[in-house]
Design an enzyme around this catalytic site. Structure first.
Site, PDB file in Angstrom:
ATOM      1  N   HIS A  95       4.722  -7.274  -0.576  1.00 45.25           N
ATOM      2  CA  HIS A  95       6.068  -7.809  -0.304  1.00 45.25           C
ATOM      3  C   HIS A  95       6.608  -7.306   1.036  1.00 45.25           C
ATOM      4  CE1 HIS A  95       6.785  -9.490  -4.424  1.00 45.25           C
ATOM      5  NE2 HIS A  95       5.946  -8.536  -4.765  1.00 45.25           N
ATOM      6  N   ASN A 168      10.156 -11.920  -9.581  1.00 47.21           N
ATOM      7  CA  ASN A 168       9.426 -12.892  -8.763  1.00 47.21           C
ATOM      8  C   ASN A 168       9.942 -14.296  -9.053  1.00 47.21           C
ATOM      9  OD1 ASN A 168       7.705 -11.111  -7.444  1.00 47.21           O
ATOM     10  ND2 ASN A 168       6.065 -11.325  -8.943  1.00 47.21           N
ATOM     11  N   TYR A 382       7.316   2.412  -8.075  1.00 47.62           N
ATOM     12  CA  TYR A 382       8.344   2.091  -7.078  1.00 47.62           C
ATOM     13  C   TYR A 382       8.961   3.353  -6.484  1.00 47.62           C
ATOM     14  CZ  TYR A 382       7.858  -2.797  -8.255  1.00 47.62           C
ATOM     15  OH  TYR A 382       7.339  -4.053  -8.427  1.00 47.62           O
TER      16      TYR A 382
HETATM   17 FE1  HDD Z   1       5.914  -4.891  -7.503  1.00 47.84          FE
HETATM   18  C1  HDD Z   1       7.335  -4.376  -4.464  1.00 47.84           C
HETATM   19  C2  HDD Z   1       7.880  -7.648  -7.969  1.00 47.84           C
HETATM   20  C3  HDD Z   1       4.240  -5.604 -10.408  1.00 47.84           C
HETATM   21  C4  HDD Z   1       4.341  -1.985  -7.286  1.00 47.84           C
HETATM   22  N1  HDD Z   1       7.314  -5.842  -6.415  1.00 47.84           N
HETATM   23  C5  HDD Z   1       7.777  -5.463  -5.189  1.00 47.84           C
HETATM   24  C6  HDD Z   1       8.785  -6.361  -4.747  1.00 47.84           C
HETATM   25  C7  HDD Z   1       8.945  -7.284  -5.741  1.00 47.84           C
HETATM   26  C8  HDD Z   1       8.021  -6.942  -6.793  1.00 47.84           C
HETATM   27  C9  HDD Z   1       9.916  -8.443  -5.727  1.00 47.84           C
HETATM   28  C10 HDD Z   1       9.519  -6.306  -3.423  1.00 47.84           C
HETATM   29  C11 HDD Z   1      10.811  -5.546  -3.531  1.00 47.84           C
HETATM   30  C12 HDD Z   1      11.524  -5.545  -2.204  1.00 47.84           C
HETATM   31  O1  HDD Z   1      11.971  -6.627  -1.788  1.00 47.84           O
HETATM   32  O2  HDD Z   1      11.632  -4.479  -1.591  1.00 47.84           O
HETATM   33  N2  HDD Z   1       5.981  -6.377  -8.866  1.00 47.84           N
HETATM   34  C13 HDD Z   1       6.923  -7.353  -8.933  1.00 47.84           C
HETATM   35  C14 HDD Z   1       6.788  -8.070 -10.177  1.00 47.84           C
HETATM   36  C15 HDD Z   1       5.754  -7.508 -10.845  1.00 47.84           C
HETATM   37  C16 HDD Z   1       5.254  -6.425 -10.047  1.00 47.84           C
HETATM   38  C17 HDD Z   1       7.673  -9.211 -10.624  1.00 47.84           C
HETATM   39  C18 HDD Z   1       5.168  -7.886 -12.190  1.00 47.84           C
HETATM   40  C19 HDD Z   1       5.782  -7.828 -13.294  1.00 47.84           C
HETATM   41  N3  HDD Z   1       4.520  -3.974  -8.625  1.00 47.84           N
HETATM   42  C20 HDD Z   1       3.970  -4.409  -9.813  1.00 47.84           C
HETATM   43  C21 HDD Z   1       3.098  -3.388 -10.335  1.00 47.84           C
HETATM   44  C22 HDD Z   1       3.128  -2.346  -9.458  1.00 47.84           C
HETATM   45  C23 HDD Z   1       4.022  -2.739  -8.397  1.00 47.84           C
HETATM   46  C24 HDD Z   1       2.320  -3.480 -11.629  1.00 47.84           C
HETATM   47  C25 HDD Z   1       2.424  -1.035  -9.496  1.00 47.84           C
HETATM   48  C26 HDD Z   1       1.967  -0.442 -10.542  1.00 47.84           C
HETATM   49  N4  HDD Z   1       5.791  -3.481  -6.087  1.00 47.84           N
HETATM   50  C27 HDD Z   1       5.103  -2.335  -6.233  1.00 47.84           C
HETATM   51  C28 HDD Z   1       5.277  -1.382  -5.073  1.00 47.84           C
HETATM   52  C29 HDD Z   1       6.272  -2.150  -4.167  1.00 47.84           C
HETATM   53  C30 HDD Z   1       6.473  -3.448  -4.934  1.00 47.84           C
HETATM   54  C31 HDD Z   1       4.032  -0.901  -4.451  1.00 47.84           C
HETATM   55  C32 HDD Z   1       5.903  -2.329  -2.719  1.00 47.84           C
HETATM   56  C33 HDD Z   1       7.153  -2.003  -1.939  1.00 47.84           C
HETATM   57  C34 HDD Z   1       8.085  -1.505  -2.905  1.00 47.84           C
HETATM   58  O3  HDD Z   1       7.513  -1.491  -4.129  1.00 47.84           O
HETATM   59  O4  HDD Z   1       9.216  -1.126  -2.680  1.00 47.84           O
HETATM   60  O5  HDD Z   1       5.803  -0.200  -5.516  1.00 47.84           O
END
Ligand code: HDD
Length: 730
Positions: A95, A168, A382
């Site tokens: 993202h 999402n 997160y």
């Molecule tokens: Fe995630 C970012 C949505 C599963 C780990 N995720 C991130 C963002 C969104 C989502 C919208 C961007 C937020 C922003 O605008 O800063 N992610 C989801 C959805 C998931 C999902 C709807 C399924 C249900 N995510 C998911 C899992 C993991 C992560 C299973 C890790 C175990 N997601 C992350 C992250 C991020 C992220 C690596 C990257 C940047 C951030 O968090 O701030 O932690």
């Protein structure tokens, strides 16, 4: 829904009155104002170093003589370069590409029956929010219109702390357990050896992983649908995806799924258009969001919840804790209880959109987590990722992340600590009894006292093991045109895969969804599959899944381009444009060049001076082009209209760009309108002649609206109808 609209109207005035005193955008603004928000562009500021020392010369470094070496002593130079060298923080691992906006959330129906969270049970509140929309795969500078899931993350600044709903635009996910997330992301990101491809999943690694993970099948159907190429961030749904819980005052628990639904309806681009836009305007969605807010067309989304009582937890043929499944709306209707409005663009992209830090574990009293293994894993990830992005735990002190409610604790120090804690103690218990643990009347956060016991195991629950029924339901729920798009997308994605084993394995997986679907994909790839279906399609549908069941018929905020050259008929242009504007659409003038385009009146009487003070909006002497046929393309607009004027049309007939505009607009199912001589231009385009009438106004199925004979008002009505058609055709 009508009920909701009525209530909206009724509360609108009240909210306007209240906004000065109640929590709302203004409250967050006040807080931001007290922080380090500066108006750099205001006149009268004097250049200074970050330590406040005024500087009179910033164009040359300090040197020993005009041609001499630069001196280390030049602290102004060193601060300038050091700050610059450190300007970037790590981009988000997923993202990374996103756009943000401020706004507010209004609740119309108290949910006190289910939750003690004030944001969901006190209808007098107006809660400030910050939203970040994003793509998943591409890096920070990648294009907006790629085929990808869109992030829909909302930070609610409630009086009881921040609540982050990190969702999402697709209600399900690829995997069932967070431990698979790094593998998923490695597979979908550019491949490790050559960092190709950017902003796409059409490559071997992604489909290799996906084809080996049958649990991804349902999500793959959504990925291949038009959901992954939205027309606008303003026209896509949002989903919390995971199952959360709501806890009421009696400490009763309900399962909940969160929904956002755009008031403008859920609309998509077509694939060819999306690919071209990636090059023509990589910021297409970012610009669209920005411009809509700047022009006062505030994006709005209805907020909904699906509630499942604890006693009904096991009444489904899927597991509520499995985020590869959705709860069909026909089974548990969505209760639409509020609305979010985005009414302000960020002042500074980095400070706000880049630094906003969402964490699923940011919840408020009355909202909690189910045991969904994805959600539980996300709750760890997160916070961890923000520690990496911000080099420590003080990211919650950055203005965009800071809660608006007062709060005290014994957390201290670390990189870039902003708060200056006064006092002698930083531990608990202490002799000042401060800050004391919250009492019941303070409404503290209570974790739901769920009874848990079990053997430590890495097993998945039985219902998690069924992967296809909802994928089949999704396919069954699509209209014919949506099915065509889905098949084409699968052929494209898998067609970019070089390893035949991967293609074959994925098509074999699709056999479990629907035989016809798998066959159509296989035909496009040149792969043989069994002629008989191994698995019978269960035939179930969920009409709510089809985008054809969204809101249509409103041209509000749609972009309509008028193509003119010198000698255009100003009466026709002004009338048509007025009618289109009155219907709520945005209008743009496109000419062979930018600058003034002369009307037929001006061309006929070149000596005649335009009266002074004539408004460009009403002038019948000429009009200024917003873009040339070269600097913009039909892809950037929802509809195009060609007014008449013999000389104008003759010029356009000799302009290849004009035909590219018309032909592409037709290919992309856009509405094309033409009147009087304008019709002759369409006749020379690739639009089938059978769709073009030179006699009277017709609206064809393909959205081509023509009127060979122009008489004011009658045809302009039809053309406005065409703008409305534009909405229907995408
Ligand atoms: Fe995630 C970012 C949505 C599963 C780990 N995720 C991130 C963002 C969104 C989502 C919208 C961007 C937020 C922003 O605008 O800063 N992610 C989801 C959805 C998931 C999902 C709807 C399924 C249900 N995510 C998911 C899992 C993991 C992560 C299973 C890790 C175990 N997601 C992350 C992250 C991020 C992220 C690596 C990257 C940047 C951030 O968090 O701030 O932690």
């Amino acid at each position: 829904m009508t009920d909701l609209v009525n209530r909206l109207a009724a509360t609108k005035d009240k909210l306007a009155e209240d906004s000065a005193t109640k929590p709302g955008s203004s409250k967050k603004d006040q807080i931001l104002e007290q922080e380090n928000r500066t108006q750099d562009q205001e006149p009268g500021h004097v250049l200074a170093t970050p330590t406040g020392v005024k500087i009179d010369h910033t164009d040359d470094t300090l040197k020993a003589g005009e041609r001499g070496p630069t001196l280390m002593e030049d602290f102004h130079f060193r601060y300038s370069i050091t700050q610059f060298d450190h300007e970037r923080i790590p981009e988000r691992v997923v993202h990374a590409r996103g756009s943000g906006a401020h706004g507010y959330f209004e609740l119309f129906e108290s949910q006190a029956e289910f939750t003690s969270a004030k944001v969901l049970n006190d209808t007098s509140r107006k809660t400030p929010v910050f939203v970040r929309f994003s793509t998943v795969q591409g890096s920070r500078g990648s294009a907006d219109t790629v085929r990808d899931v869109r992030g829909f993350a909302v930070k609610f600044y409630t009086d009881e702390g921040n609540w982050d709903l990190v969702g999402n635009n697709i209600p399900v996910f690829f995997i069932q357990d967070a431990i698979k997330f790094p593998d998923l992301v490695h597979s979908l990101k550019p491949e490790p050896h050559n960092e190709i491809p950017q902003g796409q999943t059409a490559h071997d690694n992604f489909w290799d992983f996906a084809s080996l993970m049958p649990e991804s099948t349902h999500m793959l159907m959504w990925i291949l649908s038009d959901r992954t190429i939205p027309r606008s961030y303003r026209m896509m749904q949002g989903f919390g995806v995971n199952t959360y819980i709501l806890i009421n005052e009696k400490m009763e628990r309900h399962f909940v799924k969160f929904h956002w639904k755009p008031v403008l309806g859920t609309h998509s681009l077509v694939w060819d258009e999306a690919q071209k836009l990636g090059g023509q305007d990589p910021d297409y969605h970012r610009r669209d969001l920005w411009e809509a807010i700047e022009s006062g067309n505030y994006p709005q989304y209805d907020f909904g919840i699906q509630i499942v009582a604890e006693k009904d937890e096991h009444n489904f043929d899927f597991d509520l804790l499995d985020c590869t499944k959705l709860i069909p709306e026909e089974q548990v209707p969505v209760r639409w209880i509020g609305r979010m409005t985005l009414d302000r663009n960020p002042d500074n992209f980095f400070a706000e959109t880049e630094q906003v830090a969402f964490c699923t574990q940011h919840v408020v009293p009355g909202i909690g987590f189910s045991n969904d293994p994805m959600l539980q894993g996300r709750n760890f990830s997160y916070l961890d990722t923000q520690l990496n992005r911000f080099n420590g735990p003080n990211f919650n002190e950055v203005p965009i992340n800071k809660p608006i409610c007062p709060f005290f604790n014994n957390l201290r120090d670390g990189f870039n600590r902003q708060r200056i804690n006064k006092g002698k103690v930083n531990y608990w218990p202490n002799r000042y009894v401060n800050p004391r643990p919250a009492a019941e009347e303070d409404h503290p956060y209570m974790h739901f006292p769920e009874k848990t016991e079990g053997l430590k195991t890495r097993l998945r629950a039985p219902k998690f093991k069924e992967h296809y029924k909802q994928a089949t339901m999704f396919w069954n729920s699509m209209s014919d045109v949506e099915k065509d798009h889905l098949v084409a997308a699968a052929r494209f994605e898998l067609g970019r895969v070089d390893d035949l084993r991967i293609q074959t394995r994925q098509v074999e997986n699709f056999l479990n969804v629907d035989h016809e679907f798998a066959k159509r994909v296989a035909d496009g790839l040149g792969i043989k599959i069994p002629s008989e279906a191994a698995v019978q399609n269960h035939g179930r549908q969920s009409p709510a899944l089809s985008q054809l069941n969204t809101v249509f018929g409103s041209p509000a905020t749609r972009k309509v381009a008028f193509i003119v050259a010198d000698g255009y008929d100003s009466t026709q242009l002004l009338e048509l444009r007025g009618a289109v504007k009155a219907a709520g659409a945005m209008t743009f003038i496109i000419g062979p060049r930018r600058g003034k385009i002369k009307s037929s009146k001006q061309m006929e009487n070149p000596e005649e001076e335009e009266p002074e003070g004539t408004s460009p909006e009403t002038s019948d002497y000429g009009i200024y082009a917003d873009f040339s046929l070269f600097t913009a393309k039909s892809t950037l607009f929802d509809a195009i209209i060609v007014p008449g004027g013999a000389q104008s049309i003759n010029t356009l007939k000799n302009n290849g760009e004009a035909f590219q505009w018309i032909n592409e607009a037709y290919k992309h199912f856009k509405t094309i309108g033409a009147v009087s001589d304008g019709v002759a231009l369409l006749r020379e385009s690739a639009i089938p002649p059978s769709l073009i009438s030179i006699d009277e106004a017709i609206t064809s199925e393909k959205g081509v609206v023509t009127a060979g004979v122009y008489s004011a008002s009658k045809e302009s009505e039809s053309i406005v109808g065409s703008a409305i058609e534009a909405v229907k055709s995408v």
